[in-house]
Design an enzyme around this catalytic site. Structure first.
Site, PDB file in Angstrom:
ATOM      1  N   ARG A 118      -2.149  -3.938   2.176  1.00  0.00           N
ATOM      2  CA  ARG A 118      -2.938  -2.853   2.782  1.00  0.00           C
ATOM      3  C   ARG A 118      -4.388  -3.018   2.360  1.00  0.00           C
ATOM      4  NH1 ARG A 118       1.093   1.640   3.971  1.00  0.00           N
ATOM      5  NH2 ARG A 118       0.286   1.299   6.041  1.00  0.00           N
ATOM      6  N   GLN A 166      -6.329  -4.841   7.997  1.00  0.00           N
ATOM      7  CA  GLN A 166      -6.226  -3.559   8.715  1.00  0.00           C
ATOM      8  C   GLN A 166      -5.949  -3.736  10.217  1.00  0.00           C
ATOM      9  OE1 GLN A 166      -9.540  -1.289   7.419  1.00  0.00           O
ATOM     10  NE2 GLN A 166      -8.300   0.545   7.142  1.00  0.00           N
ATOM     11  N   ASP A 170      -2.265  -4.219  10.942  1.00  0.00           N
ATOM     12  CA  ASP A 170      -1.354  -3.332  10.227  1.00  0.00           C
ATOM     13  C   ASP A 170      -0.466  -2.537  11.188  1.00  0.00           C
ATOM     14  OD1 ASP A 170      -0.107  -1.538   8.612  1.00  0.00           O
ATOM     15  OD2 ASP A 170      -1.891  -0.983   7.485  1.00  0.00           O
ATOM     16  N   SER A 196       0.621   1.039  10.139  1.00  0.00           N
ATOM     17  CA  SER A 196      -0.332   2.126  10.419  1.00  0.00           C
ATOM     18  C   SER A 196      -0.364   2.471  11.900  1.00  0.00           C
ATOM     19  CB  SER A 196      -1.746   1.731   9.970  1.00  0.00           C
ATOM     20  OG  SER A 196      -1.799   1.706   8.579  1.00  0.00           O
ATOM     21  N   TYR A 206       0.101   2.927  -1.860  1.00  0.00           N
ATOM     22  CA  TYR A 206       1.425   3.543  -1.740  1.00  0.00           C
ATOM     23  C   TYR A 206       1.676   4.567  -2.845  1.00  0.00           C
ATOM     24  CZ  TYR A 206       2.766   0.035   1.725  1.00  0.00           C
ATOM     25  OH  TYR A 206       2.850  -0.724   2.845  1.00  0.00           O
TER      26      TYR A 206
HETATM   27  P1  NAD Z   1       4.048   5.791   3.312  1.00  0.00           P
HETATM   28  O1  NAD Z   1       4.672   5.739   4.665  1.00  0.00           O
HETATM   29  O2  NAD Z   1       4.438   4.769   2.315  1.00  0.00           O
HETATM   30  O3  NAD Z   1       4.377   7.238   2.683  1.00  0.00           O
HETATM   31  C1  NAD Z   1       4.026   8.414   3.380  1.00  0.00           C
HETATM   32  C2  NAD Z   1       3.394   9.406   2.440  1.00  0.00           C
HETATM   33  O4  NAD Z   1       4.402   9.985   1.617  1.00  0.00           O
HETATM   34  C3  NAD Z   1       2.347   8.843   1.482  1.00  0.00           C
HETATM   35  O5  NAD Z   1       1.119   9.507   1.671  1.00  0.00           O
HETATM   36  C4  NAD Z   1       2.953   9.093   0.116  1.00  0.00           C
HETATM   37  O6  NAD Z   1       1.968   9.356  -0.878  1.00  0.00           O
HETATM   38  C5  NAD Z   1       3.809  10.307   0.388  1.00  0.00           C
HETATM   39  N1  NAD Z   1       4.850  10.582  -0.628  1.00  0.00           N
HETATM   40  C6  NAD Z   1       5.660   9.720  -1.286  1.00  0.00           C
HETATM   41  N2  NAD Z   1       6.459  10.378  -2.150  1.00  0.00           N
HETATM   42  C7  NAD Z   1       6.182  11.698  -2.008  1.00  0.00           C
HETATM   43  C8  NAD Z   1       6.687  12.878  -2.609  1.00  0.00           C
HETATM   44  N3  NAD Z   1       7.626  12.837  -3.540  1.00  0.00           N
HETATM   45  N4  NAD Z   1       6.154  14.051  -2.223  1.00  0.00           N
HETATM   46  C9  NAD Z   1       5.186  14.120  -1.290  1.00  0.00           C
HETATM   47  N5  NAD Z   1       4.667  13.038  -0.690  1.00  0.00           N
HETATM   48  C10 NAD Z   1       5.155  11.843  -1.037  1.00  0.00           C
HETATM   49  O7  NAD Z   1       2.466   5.869   3.404  1.00  0.00           O
HETATM   50  P2  NAD Z   1       1.494   5.208   4.465  1.00  0.00           P
HETATM   51  O8  NAD Z   1       1.382   6.062   5.649  1.00  0.00           O
HETATM   52  O9  NAD Z   1       1.938   3.834   4.671  1.00  0.00           O
HETATM   53  O10 NAD Z   1       0.078   5.267   3.743  1.00  0.00           O
HETATM   54  C11 NAD Z   1      -0.099   5.344   2.367  1.00  0.00           C
HETATM   55  C12 NAD Z   1      -1.558   5.165   2.038  1.00  0.00           C
HETATM   56  O11 NAD Z   1      -1.989   3.843   2.316  1.00  0.00           O
HETATM   57  C13 NAD Z   1      -2.513   6.077   2.780  1.00  0.00           C
HETATM   58  O12 NAD Z   1      -3.487   6.507   1.873  1.00  0.00           O
HETATM   59  C14 NAD Z   1      -3.167   5.212   3.773  1.00  0.00           C
HETATM   60  O13 NAD Z   1      -4.452   5.654   4.144  1.00  0.00           O
HETATM   61  C15 NAD Z   1      -3.228   3.915   3.004  1.00  0.00           C
HETATM   62  N6  NAD Z   1      -3.354   2.779   3.908  1.00  0.00           N
HETATM   63  C16 NAD Z   1      -4.351   1.871   3.673  1.00  0.00           C
HETATM   64  C17 NAD Z   1      -4.499   0.789   4.523  1.00  0.00           C
HETATM   65  C18 NAD Z   1      -5.575  -0.218   4.322  1.00  0.00           C
HETATM   66  O14 NAD Z   1      -6.372  -0.062   3.438  1.00  0.00           O
HETATM   67  N7  NAD Z   1      -5.624  -1.257   5.108  1.00  0.00           N
HETATM   68  C19 NAD Z   1      -3.617   0.610   5.583  1.00  0.00           C
HETATM   69  C20 NAD Z   1      -2.615   1.559   5.775  1.00  0.00           C
HETATM   70  C21 NAD Z   1      -2.493   2.640   4.919  1.00  0.00           C
END
Ligand code: NAD
Length: 382
Positions: free
Chosen positions: A117, A122, A125, A128, A223
Protein backbone atom coordinates in the site's frame (compact mmCIF):
# COMPACT_ATOMS: atom_id res chain seq x y z
CA UNK A 1 2.48 -11.10 -26.73
CA UNK A 2 -1.00 -12.54 -26.22
CA UNK A 3 -3.14 -11.68 -23.20
CA UNK A 4 -6.22 -13.85 -22.55
CA UNK A 5 -9.33 -12.65 -20.72
CA UNK A 6 -11.16 -15.55 -19.08
CA UNK A 7 -14.78 -15.84 -18.08
CA UNK A 8 -15.26 -15.60 -14.31
CA UNK A 9 -17.15 -18.16 -12.16
CA UNK A 10 -20.96 -17.94 -12.21
CA UNK A 11 -21.18 -15.96 -8.93
CA UNK A 12 -19.09 -13.10 -10.41
CA UNK A 13 -20.48 -10.33 -12.64
CA UNK A 14 -17.25 -8.46 -13.28
CA UNK A 15 -14.72 -9.03 -16.04
CA UNK A 16 -11.01 -8.46 -15.49
CA UNK A 17 -10.48 -6.22 -18.52
CA UNK A 18 -13.43 -4.55 -20.30
CA UNK A 19 -13.26 -3.76 -24.02
CA UNK A 20 -12.28 -0.08 -23.60
CA UNK A 21 -9.31 -1.02 -21.41
CA UNK A 22 -8.37 -3.92 -23.71
CA UNK A 23 -8.26 -1.37 -26.58
CA UNK A 24 -5.46 0.50 -24.82
CA UNK A 25 -3.27 -2.64 -24.89
CA UNK A 26 -4.18 -3.47 -28.50
CA UNK A 27 -3.04 0.05 -29.53
CA UNK A 28 0.34 -0.84 -28.03
CA UNK A 29 0.69 -3.95 -30.20
CA UNK A 30 -0.58 -6.55 -27.70
CA UNK A 31 -2.90 -9.28 -28.97
CA UNK A 32 -6.02 -9.80 -26.86
CA UNK A 33 -8.02 -13.03 -26.80
CA UNK A 34 -11.34 -13.04 -25.00
CA UNK A 35 -13.38 -16.05 -23.91
CA UNK A 36 -16.88 -15.89 -25.38
CA UNK A 37 -19.25 -13.77 -23.26
CA UNK A 38 -16.53 -13.11 -20.66
CA UNK A 39 -17.69 -9.49 -20.31
CA UNK A 40 -21.41 -10.00 -20.86
CA UNK A 41 -22.51 -9.49 -17.24
CA UNK A 42 -20.33 -6.38 -17.01
CA UNK A 43 -21.88 -4.99 -20.22
CA UNK A 44 -18.68 -5.37 -22.20
CA UNK A 45 -20.00 -7.41 -25.11
CA UNK A 46 -18.14 -9.69 -27.52
CA UNK A 47 -18.87 -7.19 -30.31
CA UNK A 48 -17.29 -4.39 -28.23
CA UNK A 49 -14.12 -6.47 -27.88
CA UNK A 50 -14.12 -7.25 -31.61
CA UNK A 51 -14.54 -3.54 -32.42
CA UNK A 52 -11.59 -2.82 -30.13
CA UNK A 53 -9.51 -5.29 -32.16
CA UNK A 54 -9.63 -8.34 -29.87
CA UNK A 55 -10.42 -11.92 -30.92
CA UNK A 56 -13.05 -14.16 -29.34
CA UNK A 57 -11.58 -17.59 -28.56
CA UNK A 58 -12.51 -20.78 -26.75
CA UNK A 59 -11.40 -21.28 -23.16
CA UNK A 60 -9.04 -24.11 -24.13
CA UNK A 61 -7.45 -22.02 -26.93
CA UNK A 62 -6.77 -19.27 -24.38
CA UNK A 63 -5.29 -21.72 -21.86
CA UNK A 64 -3.06 -23.19 -24.59
CA UNK A 65 -1.96 -20.08 -26.45
CA UNK A 66 -2.04 -16.94 -24.27
CA UNK A 67 1.14 -15.74 -22.56
CA UNK A 68 -0.72 -14.06 -19.70
CA UNK A 69 -4.17 -15.06 -18.42
CA UNK A 70 -6.45 -12.58 -16.68
CA UNK A 71 -9.02 -14.00 -14.24
CA UNK A 72 -10.17 -12.18 -11.11
CA UNK A 73 -11.00 -15.51 -9.39
CA UNK A 74 -9.13 -18.76 -9.65
CA UNK A 75 -11.99 -21.00 -8.52
CA UNK A 76 -13.12 -22.26 -11.95
CA UNK A 77 -9.60 -22.84 -13.32
CA UNK A 78 -8.29 -26.45 -13.47
CA UNK A 79 -5.91 -27.11 -10.59
CA UNK A 80 -3.39 -29.06 -12.70
CA UNK A 81 -2.51 -26.33 -15.23
CA UNK A 82 1.22 -25.80 -15.53
CA UNK A 83 3.60 -23.13 -16.82
CA UNK A 84 0.95 -20.41 -17.00
CA UNK A 85 0.97 -16.78 -15.93
CA UNK A 86 -2.15 -15.62 -14.08
CA UNK A 87 -3.10 -12.22 -12.71
CA UNK A 88 -6.05 -11.84 -10.35
CA UNK A 89 -7.09 -11.62 -6.70
CA UNK A 90 -6.37 -15.06 -5.27
CA UNK A 91 -6.15 -14.51 -1.49
CA UNK A 92 -2.92 -16.49 -1.03
CA UNK A 93 -2.89 -15.55 2.66
CA UNK A 94 -5.72 -18.04 3.13
CA UNK A 95 -5.21 -20.53 0.23
CA UNK A 96 -1.97 -22.29 1.17
CA UNK A 97 -2.67 -25.58 -0.59
CA UNK A 98 -3.40 -23.72 -3.80
CA UNK A 99 -0.17 -21.70 -3.52
CA UNK A 100 1.91 -24.87 -3.10
CA UNK A 101 0.12 -26.41 -6.10
CA UNK A 102 0.92 -23.35 -8.24
CA UNK A 103 4.59 -23.53 -7.29
CA UNK A 104 4.80 -27.28 -7.99
CA UNK A 105 3.18 -26.79 -11.39
CA UNK A 106 5.62 -23.97 -12.23
CA UNK A 107 2.86 -21.39 -12.63
CA UNK A 108 3.61 -17.69 -12.30
CA UNK A 109 0.87 -16.17 -10.17
CA UNK A 110 0.35 -12.49 -9.44
CA UNK A 111 -2.24 -11.76 -6.77
CA UNK A 112 -3.16 -8.10 -6.65
CA UNK A 113 -4.45 -8.26 -3.07
CA UNK A 114 -0.78 -8.59 -2.08
CA UNK A 115 0.35 -5.26 -3.62
CA UNK A 116 2.09 -2.99 -1.13
CA UNK A 117 0.00 0.00 0.00
CA UNK A 118 2.51 2.54 -1.27
CA UNK A 119 2.03 5.68 -3.32
CA UNK A 120 3.70 4.03 -6.35
CA UNK A 121 1.30 1.08 -6.21
CA UNK A 122 -1.81 3.23 -5.73
CA UNK A 123 -2.85 3.20 -9.40
CA UNK A 124 -2.85 -0.64 -9.32
CA UNK A 125 -4.61 -1.03 -5.99
CA UNK A 126 -7.62 -3.20 -6.79
CA UNK A 127 -8.46 -3.58 -3.09
CA UNK A 128 -9.04 0.16 -2.85
CA UNK A 129 -10.91 0.58 -6.13
CA UNK A 130 -13.23 -2.34 -5.37
CA UNK A 131 -13.67 -1.46 -1.68
CA UNK A 132 -14.72 2.03 -2.67
CA UNK A 133 -17.51 0.56 -4.79
CA UNK A 134 -18.42 -1.98 -2.10
CA UNK A 135 -18.78 0.79 0.50
CA UNK A 136 -20.99 2.85 -1.82
CA UNK A 137 -23.15 -0.19 -2.65
CA UNK A 138 -23.37 -1.19 1.03
CA UNK A 139 -24.99 2.15 1.90
CA UNK A 140 -27.39 1.92 -1.08
CA UNK A 141 -28.29 -1.69 -0.26
CA UNK A 142 -28.86 -0.75 3.37
CA UNK A 143 -31.13 2.14 2.36
CA UNK A 144 -33.06 -0.09 -0.06
CA UNK A 145 -33.49 -2.87 2.52
CA UNK A 146 -34.25 -0.65 5.52
CA UNK A 147 -37.93 -0.39 6.32
CA UNK A 148 -37.86 3.36 6.93
CA UNK A 149 -36.48 6.59 5.42
CA UNK A 150 -32.75 7.44 5.45
CA UNK A 151 -33.17 11.26 5.34
CA UNK A 152 -35.20 13.35 7.70
CA UNK A 153 -38.61 13.98 6.13
CA UNK A 154 -41.06 16.75 6.90
CA UNK A 155 -44.31 15.76 5.27
CA UNK A 156 -47.97 16.66 5.64
CA UNK A 157 -48.36 13.30 7.37
CA UNK A 158 -45.83 14.33 10.01
CA UNK A 159 -42.06 14.42 10.30
CA UNK A 160 -39.68 11.46 10.23
CA UNK A 161 -36.25 11.52 11.93
CA UNK A 162 -33.15 10.55 9.89
CA UNK A 163 -31.85 6.99 10.01
CA UNK A 164 -28.93 6.32 12.37
CA UNK A 165 -26.13 4.44 10.64
CA UNK A 166 -23.27 2.83 12.54
CA UNK A 167 -20.13 2.04 10.50
CA UNK A 168 -17.53 -0.31 11.99
CA UNK A 169 -14.16 0.07 10.25
CA UNK A 170 -13.26 3.31 8.45
CA UNK A 171 -10.92 2.03 5.75
CA UNK A 172 -11.65 2.57 2.06
CA UNK A 173 -15.03 0.77 2.09
CA UNK A 174 -16.10 2.16 5.45
CA UNK A 175 -15.34 5.77 4.53
CA UNK A 176 -17.28 5.44 1.28
CA UNK A 177 -20.19 3.91 3.21
CA UNK A 178 -20.04 6.92 5.57
CA UNK A 179 -19.95 9.41 2.67
CA UNK A 180 -22.83 7.72 0.83
CA UNK A 181 -24.98 7.36 3.97
CA UNK A 182 -24.39 11.04 4.70
CA UNK A 183 -25.39 11.98 1.14
CA UNK A 184 -28.61 10.02 1.68
CA UNK A 185 -29.30 12.09 4.77
CA UNK A 186 -28.47 9.63 7.56
CA UNK A 187 -26.78 10.49 10.85
CA UNK A 188 -23.58 8.42 11.06
CA UNK A 189 -21.38 7.11 13.89
CA UNK A 190 -18.08 5.36 13.25
CA UNK A 191 -15.59 3.10 15.06
CA UNK A 192 -12.04 2.32 13.95
CA UNK A 193 -8.94 1.25 15.83
CA UNK A 194 -6.59 3.37 13.68
CA UNK A 195 -6.16 6.85 15.12
CA UNK A 196 -5.61 8.19 11.57
CA UNK A 197 -9.23 7.36 10.68
CA UNK A 198 -10.68 9.95 13.06
CA UNK A 199 -9.91 13.02 10.97
CA UNK A 200 -11.27 11.43 7.78
CA UNK A 201 -14.50 10.44 9.53
CA UNK A 202 -15.00 13.94 10.97
CA UNK A 203 -14.36 15.53 7.57
CA UNK A 204 -17.34 13.54 6.22
CA UNK A 205 -19.66 14.97 8.87
CA UNK A 206 -19.88 11.78 10.93
CA UNK A 207 -19.15 11.17 14.61
CA UNK A 208 -16.03 9.17 15.54
CA UNK A 209 -16.40 7.11 18.71
CA UNK A 210 -13.06 6.87 20.49
CA UNK A 211 -11.98 3.82 22.46
CA UNK A 212 -8.85 4.28 24.57
CA UNK A 213 -5.85 1.95 24.36
CA UNK A 214 -5.75 0.73 20.74
CA UNK A 215 -2.57 -1.15 19.75
CA UNK A 216 0.09 0.76 17.79
CA UNK A 217 -0.43 0.17 14.05
CA UNK A 218 2.10 2.67 12.67
CA UNK A 219 4.32 -0.14 11.34
CA UNK A 220 1.50 -2.17 9.75
CA UNK A 221 1.57 -0.47 6.32
CA UNK A 222 -1.82 1.24 6.69
CA UNK A 223 -3.53 -1.90 8.02
CA UNK A 224 -5.05 -2.49 11.46
CA UNK A 225 -3.44 -4.88 13.95
CA UNK A 226 -4.78 -7.31 16.55
CA UNK A 227 -6.08 -5.64 19.72
CA UNK A 228 -5.64 -6.60 23.40
CA UNK A 229 -8.44 -8.39 25.26
CA UNK A 230 -8.88 -5.30 27.43
CA UNK A 231 -9.33 -3.01 24.40
CA UNK A 232 -11.74 -5.47 22.78
CA UNK A 233 -13.84 -5.51 25.93
CA UNK A 234 -13.99 -1.70 26.12
CA UNK A 235 -14.76 -1.45 22.41
CA UNK A 236 -17.57 -4.04 22.65
CA UNK A 237 -19.19 -2.06 25.46
CA UNK A 238 -19.15 1.15 23.38
CA UNK A 239 -20.41 -0.65 20.27
CA UNK A 240 -23.23 -2.17 22.36
CA UNK A 241 -24.25 1.34 23.47
CA UNK A 242 -24.22 2.63 19.86
CA UNK A 243 -25.95 -0.34 18.30
CA UNK A 244 -29.01 0.02 20.53
CA UNK A 245 -29.67 3.35 18.83
CA UNK A 246 -28.65 2.30 15.29
CA UNK A 247 -31.10 1.52 12.49
CA UNK A 248 -28.41 0.35 10.09
CA UNK A 249 -25.00 -1.17 10.80
CA UNK A 250 -22.38 -1.44 8.05
CA UNK A 251 -19.37 -3.49 9.10
CA UNK A 252 -16.06 -3.49 7.21
CA UNK A 253 -13.43 -4.25 9.89
CA UNK A 254 -10.50 -6.36 8.71
CA UNK A 255 -7.05 -7.26 10.02
CA UNK A 256 -4.82 -8.14 7.06
CA UNK A 257 -4.39 -11.90 6.63
CA UNK A 258 -6.47 -12.80 9.69
CA UNK A 259 -10.03 -13.75 10.50
CA UNK A 260 -12.21 -10.63 10.75
CA UNK A 261 -12.76 -9.43 14.34
CA UNK A 262 -16.20 -10.25 15.73
CA UNK A 263 -17.44 -6.84 16.90
CA UNK A 264 -21.19 -7.45 17.04
CA UNK A 265 -22.62 -10.21 19.20
CA UNK A 266 -26.02 -11.86 18.96
CA UNK A 267 -26.88 -10.17 22.25
CA UNK A 268 -26.20 -6.74 20.67
CA UNK A 269 -28.32 -7.58 17.61
CA UNK A 270 -31.16 -8.52 19.97
CA UNK A 271 -31.24 -4.87 21.10
CA UNK A 272 -31.84 -3.50 17.57
CA UNK A 273 -35.38 -2.54 16.68
CA UNK A 274 -37.45 -4.54 14.19
CA UNK A 275 -36.79 -3.59 10.56
CA UNK A 276 -33.14 -2.71 11.13
CA UNK A 277 -30.41 -3.83 8.72
CA UNK A 278 -26.82 -5.04 9.02
CA UNK A 279 -24.53 -5.22 5.97
CA UNK A 280 -21.34 -7.17 6.69
CA UNK A 281 -18.58 -6.62 4.11
CA UNK A 282 -16.15 -8.76 6.12
CA UNK A 283 -18.30 -11.87 5.57
CA UNK A 284 -15.70 -13.80 3.53
CA UNK A 285 -13.18 -13.76 6.37
CA UNK A 286 -15.69 -14.85 9.01
CA UNK A 287 -17.76 -11.68 9.37
CA UNK A 288 -17.89 -8.90 11.97
CA UNK A 289 -21.07 -10.21 13.56
CA UNK A 290 -21.72 -13.53 15.26
CA UNK A 291 -24.64 -14.24 12.92
CA UNK A 292 -23.17 -13.31 9.51
CA UNK A 293 -23.28 -15.96 6.81
CA UNK A 294 -21.17 -15.29 3.74
CA UNK A 295 -23.11 -14.62 0.53
CA UNK A 296 -26.38 -15.01 2.41
CA UNK A 297 -29.15 -12.82 3.74
CA UNK A 298 -30.73 -13.94 6.97
CA UNK A 299 -33.43 -12.37 9.09
CA UNK A 300 -32.98 -12.85 12.83
CA UNK A 301 -35.27 -11.29 15.40
CA UNK A 302 -36.65 -9.02 12.62
CA UNK A 303 -33.16 -7.68 11.77
CA UNK A 304 -31.91 -8.37 8.22
CA UNK A 305 -28.25 -9.41 8.11
CA UNK A 306 -26.62 -9.38 4.67
CA UNK A 307 -23.17 -11.00 4.42
CA UNK A 308 -21.42 -10.00 1.20
CA UNK A 309 -17.71 -9.40 0.65
CA UNK A 310 -18.11 -9.15 -3.10
CA UNK A 311 -20.47 -6.17 -3.27
CA UNK A 312 -18.33 -4.48 -5.94
CA UNK A 313 -19.70 -7.14 -8.29
CA UNK A 314 -23.15 -5.61 -7.78
CA UNK A 315 -21.94 -2.66 -9.88
CA UNK A 316 -20.16 -4.71 -12.55
CA UNK A 317 -19.60 -2.12 -15.29
CA UNK A 318 -17.78 0.47 -13.20
CA UNK A 319 -16.18 -2.14 -10.95
CA UNK A 320 -14.70 -3.87 -14.02
CA UNK A 321 -13.60 -0.56 -15.48
CA UNK A 322 -11.76 0.40 -12.28
CA UNK A 323 -10.27 -3.09 -11.94
CA UNK A 324 -9.23 -3.01 -15.63
CA UNK A 325 -7.52 0.35 -15.18
CA UNK A 326 -5.66 -0.99 -12.13
CA UNK A 327 -4.60 -3.96 -14.27
CA UNK A 328 -3.36 -1.74 -17.11
CA UNK A 329 -1.17 0.05 -14.64
CA UNK A 330 0.14 -3.25 -13.24
CA UNK A 331 0.70 -4.77 -16.70
CA UNK A 332 2.95 -1.83 -17.65
CA UNK A 333 5.44 -3.28 -15.17
CA UNK A 334 5.37 -6.68 -16.85
CA UNK A 335 5.75 -5.67 -20.48
CA UNK A 336 9.18 -4.60 -21.71
CA UNK A 337 10.06 -2.14 -24.50
CA UNK A 338 9.89 -4.94 -27.09
CA UNK A 339 6.31 -5.72 -25.99
CA UNK A 340 7.38 -9.01 -24.36
CA UNK A 341 6.46 -10.37 -20.94
CA UNK A 342 9.33 -9.73 -18.47
CA UNK A 343 9.46 -9.89 -14.67
CA UNK A 344 11.87 -7.85 -12.58
CA UNK A 345 11.63 -9.42 -9.15
CA UNK A 346 13.91 -6.81 -7.63
CA UNK A 347 11.01 -4.35 -7.87
CA UNK A 348 9.18 -4.24 -4.53
CA UNK A 349 5.74 -4.10 -6.18
CA UNK A 350 6.30 -7.21 -8.31
CA UNK A 351 8.05 -9.04 -5.50
CA UNK A 352 5.07 -8.50 -3.19
CA UNK A 353 2.42 -9.37 -5.77
CA UNK A 354 4.25 -12.34 -7.32
CA UNK A 355 3.13 -15.38 -5.34
CA UNK A 356 4.88 -18.14 -7.30
CA UNK A 357 7.41 -18.18 -10.15
CA UNK A 358 9.87 -20.80 -11.49
CA UNK A 359 8.57 -23.41 -9.04
CA UNK A 360 9.12 -21.22 -5.97
CA UNK A 361 7.03 -19.12 -3.62
CA UNK A 362 8.24 -15.54 -4.18
CA UNK A 363 6.13 -13.21 -1.97
CA UNK A 364 8.09 -12.85 1.29
CA UNK A 365 4.87 -12.64 3.36
CA UNK A 366 3.40 -15.79 1.84
CA UNK A 367 6.68 -17.66 2.07
CA UNK A 368 6.97 -16.91 5.79
CA UNK A 369 3.34 -17.68 6.37
CA UNK A 370 3.39 -21.07 4.63
CA UNK A 371 6.83 -22.22 5.72
CA UNK A 372 6.21 -20.82 9.20
CA UNK A 373 2.99 -22.85 9.46
CA UNK A 374 4.74 -25.98 8.18
CA UNK A 375 7.50 -25.60 10.79
CA UNK A 376 4.87 -25.08 13.50
CA UNK A 377 2.95 -28.19 12.40
CA UNK A 378 6.15 -30.22 12.33
CA UNK A 379 7.13 -29.18 15.86
CA UNK A 380 3.60 -30.03 17.09
CA UNK A 381 3.78 -33.50 15.50
CA UNK A 382 7.27 -34.40 16.76
P1 NAD B 1 -9.07 -3.02 5.69
O1 NAD B 1 -10.05 -3.51 4.68
O2 NAD B 1 -7.88 -3.86 5.97
O3 NAD B 1 -9.87 -2.82 7.08
C1 NAD B 1 -11.00 -1.98 7.13
C2 NAD B 1 -10.94 -1.09 8.34
O4 NAD B 1 -11.23 -1.86 9.51
C3 NAD B 1 -9.59 -0.43 8.62
O5 NAD B 1 -9.74 0.97 8.63
C4 NAD B 1 -9.18 -1.00 9.96
O6 NAD B 1 -8.44 -0.08 10.74
C5 NAD B 1 -10.53 -1.30 10.58
N1 NAD B 1 -10.50 -2.23 11.73
C6 NAD B 1 -9.78 -3.36 11.90
N2 NAD B 1 -10.03 -3.91 13.10
C7 NAD B 1 -10.97 -3.13 13.70
C8 NAD B 1 -11.66 -3.19 14.94
N3 NAD B 1 -11.41 -4.14 15.82
N4 NAD B 1 -12.54 -2.21 15.21
C9 NAD B 1 -12.79 -1.22 14.33
N5 NAD B 1 -12.18 -1.11 13.15
C10 NAD B 1 -11.28 -2.05 12.83
O7 NAD B 1 -8.62 -1.53 5.39
P2 NAD B 1 -8.41 -0.81 4.00
O8 NAD B 1 -9.69 -0.28 3.52
O9 NAD B 1 -7.70 -1.73 3.12
O10 NAD B 1 -7.52 0.45 4.37
C11 NAD B 1 -6.70 0.53 5.49
C12 NAD B 1 -5.86 1.78 5.41
O11 NAD B 1 -4.91 1.68 4.36
C13 NAD B 1 -6.61 3.07 5.17
O12 NAD B 1 -6.04 4.05 5.98
C14 NAD B 1 -6.34 3.42 3.77
O13 NAD B 1 -6.42 4.80 3.51
C15 NAD B 1 -4.93 2.91 3.64
N6 NAD B 1 -4.59 2.66 2.24
C16 NAD B 1 -3.44 3.20 1.74
C17 NAD B 1 -3.10 2.99 0.42
C18 NAD B 1 -1.87 3.57 -0.18
O14 NAD B 1 -1.18 4.29 0.49
N7 NAD B 1 -1.56 3.28 -1.41
C19 NAD B 1 -3.92 2.19 -0.39
C20 NAD B 1 -5.07 1.66 0.17
C21 NAD B 1 -5.40 1.89 1.49
Amino acid sequence: MIIGILQEPSFESRVSLPAAEAAALIKNGITIWVEKDAGLKAFSLDEDYILAGAEIKSRSDIFDGADVLLAIHYSNIPFALSNKVFIGVYQPMYNHEQVEGWAQNENTIFSLDMLPRTTRAQSMDVLSSQSNIAGYKAALLAAATYSRYFPMMMTAAGSVPPAKVLVLGAGVAGLQAVATSRRLGAVVEVFDTRAAAKEEVLSLGAKFVEVEGAADDTKAGGYAVDQSADFQQKQKQKIADSIKKADVVITTAQVFGKKAPVLVTQEMIATMRAGSVIIDLAAATGGNTELTQDRQTIVWNNVTIIGDSNLAAAMPADASKAYGRNLLSFLKMLINKEGQFAIDLTDDILKSACITHNGEIISPIIKTRIHGNAAQLHSQQS
